[in-house]
Design an enzyme around this catalytic site. Structure first.
Site, PDB file in Angstrom:
ATOM      1  CE  LYS A   3      -3.888  -2.199   2.428  1.00 37.44           C
ATOM      2  NZ  LYS A   3      -4.690  -2.221   3.668  1.00 37.44           N
ATOM      3  CG  ASN A 106      -3.479  -2.654   7.068  1.00 36.46           C
ATOM      4  OD1 ASN A 106      -3.331  -2.164   5.943  1.00 36.46           O
ATOM      5  ND2 ASN A 106      -4.518  -3.393   7.386  1.00 36.46           N
TER       6      ASN A 106
HETATM    7  P1  DAT Z   1      -7.360  -7.181   5.396  1.00 36.63           P
HETATM    8  O1  DAT Z   1      -6.592  -6.080   4.712  1.00 36.63           O
HETATM    9  O2  DAT Z   1      -6.569  -7.773   6.531  1.00 36.63           O
HETATM   10  O3  DAT Z   1      -7.891  -8.216   4.443  1.00 36.63           O
HETATM   11  P2  DAT Z   1     -10.103  -6.243   5.604  1.00 36.63           P
HETATM   12  O4  DAT Z   1     -10.359  -6.889   4.290  1.00 36.63           O
HETATM   13  O5  DAT Z   1     -11.038  -6.581   6.734  1.00 36.63           O
HETATM   14  O6  DAT Z   1      -8.612  -6.511   6.121  1.00 36.63           O
HETATM   15  O7  DAT Z   1     -10.147  -4.663   5.444  1.00 36.63           O
HETATM   16  C1  DAT Z   1      -9.540  -4.056   4.322  1.00 36.63           C
HETATM   17  C2  DAT Z   1      -8.766  -2.852   4.792  1.00 36.63           C
HETATM   18  O8  DAT Z   1      -9.672  -1.893   5.339  1.00 36.63           O
HETATM   19  C3  DAT Z   1      -7.780  -3.126   5.929  1.00 36.63           C
HETATM   20  O9  DAT Z   1      -6.528  -3.591   5.442  1.00 36.63           O
HETATM   21  C4  DAT Z   1      -7.663  -1.792   6.578  1.00 36.63           C
HETATM   22  C5  DAT Z   1      -9.073  -1.211   6.426  1.00 36.63           C
HETATM   23  N1  DAT Z   1      -9.873  -1.469   7.620  1.00 36.63           N
HETATM   24  C6  DAT Z   1     -10.418  -2.646   7.983  1.00 36.63           C
HETATM   25  N2  DAT Z   1     -11.104  -2.534   9.133  1.00 36.63           N
HETATM   26  C7  DAT Z   1     -10.975  -1.233   9.511  1.00 36.63           C
HETATM   27  C8  DAT Z   1     -11.431  -0.474  10.618  1.00 36.63           C
HETATM   28  N3  DAT Z   1     -12.169  -1.028  11.560  1.00 36.63           N
HETATM   29  N4  DAT Z   1     -11.088   0.837  10.671  1.00 36.63           N
HETATM   30  C9  DAT Z   1     -10.337   1.402   9.696  1.00 36.63           C
HETATM   31  N5  DAT Z   1      -9.866   0.738   8.620  1.00 36.63           N
HETATM   32  C10 DAT Z   1     -10.181  -0.554   8.539  1.00 36.63           C
END
Ligand code: DAT
Ligand code: MG
Length: 143
Positions: A3, A106
């Site tokens: 990212k 992240n």
């Molecule tokens: P991942 O990237 O581990 O697959 P995800 O698909 O649940 O996680 O979410 C996609 C992205 O969205 C994640 O990398 C960061 C953001 N994100 C997820 N949950 C969030 C939250 N509660 N607050 C802010 N950003 C969030």
């Protein structure tokens, strides 16, 4: 996909190193400035979530590095190498656990299942951007 924060923090090489030295095979790699359309499609499953807008803004805010890795169990292994979504909960030794502190920064995206990977690869790469090759060391990695 590294990212924008991972690119800005010069962690592209570190990410590639972790996947390469694990034994996965790099078949696609490109730096790109993501369009809003691609970012929205990529994160479509999250479109009703409160963070969707800021997530899309973040992904299009600076270049990313998109990659395709191949190998036995690569999707689930990559998720383990990457670590939990929230870097504060991610185990030390994972990419997010070692380099991140904030869920909105992240560092890296990884496909979460084979079907998602197939969808994301076709979204991000055309066929002629993917190399069809076998490293000569493959017999030393795979029985
Ligand atoms: P991942 O990237 O581990 O697959 P995800 O698909 O649940 O996680 O979410 C996609 C992205 O969205 C994640 O990398 C960061 C953001 N994100 C997820 N949950 C969030 C939250 N509660 N607050 C802010 N950003 C969030
Ligand atoms: Mg996800």
């Amino acid at each position: 996909m590294v990212k924008p924060d991972g690119v800005q923090r010069a962690l592209v090489g570190e990410v590639i190193r972790r996947f390469e030295s694990k034994g996965f095979i790099l078949v696609g790699l490109k730096m790109m400035q993501v369009s809003r359309e691609l970012a929205e499609k990529h994160y479509e499953v999250h479109k009703e979530r409160p963070f969707f807008g800021s997530l899309v803004e973040f992904i299009i805010s600076a270049p990313v590095v998109a990659m395709v890795w191949e190998g036995d169990g690569v999707v689930s292994a990559a998720r383990k190498i990457i670590g939990a979504t929230n870097p504060l909960s991610a185990e030390p030794g994972t990419i997010r656990g070692d380099y991140g502190v904030n869920i909105g920064r992240n560092l890296i995206h990884g496909s979460d299942a084979l079907e998602t990977a197939a969808r994301e690869i076709s979204l991000w790469f055309s066929n002629d951007e993917l190399a069809n090759w076998e490293p000569t060391i493959k017999p030393w990695l795979y029985e």
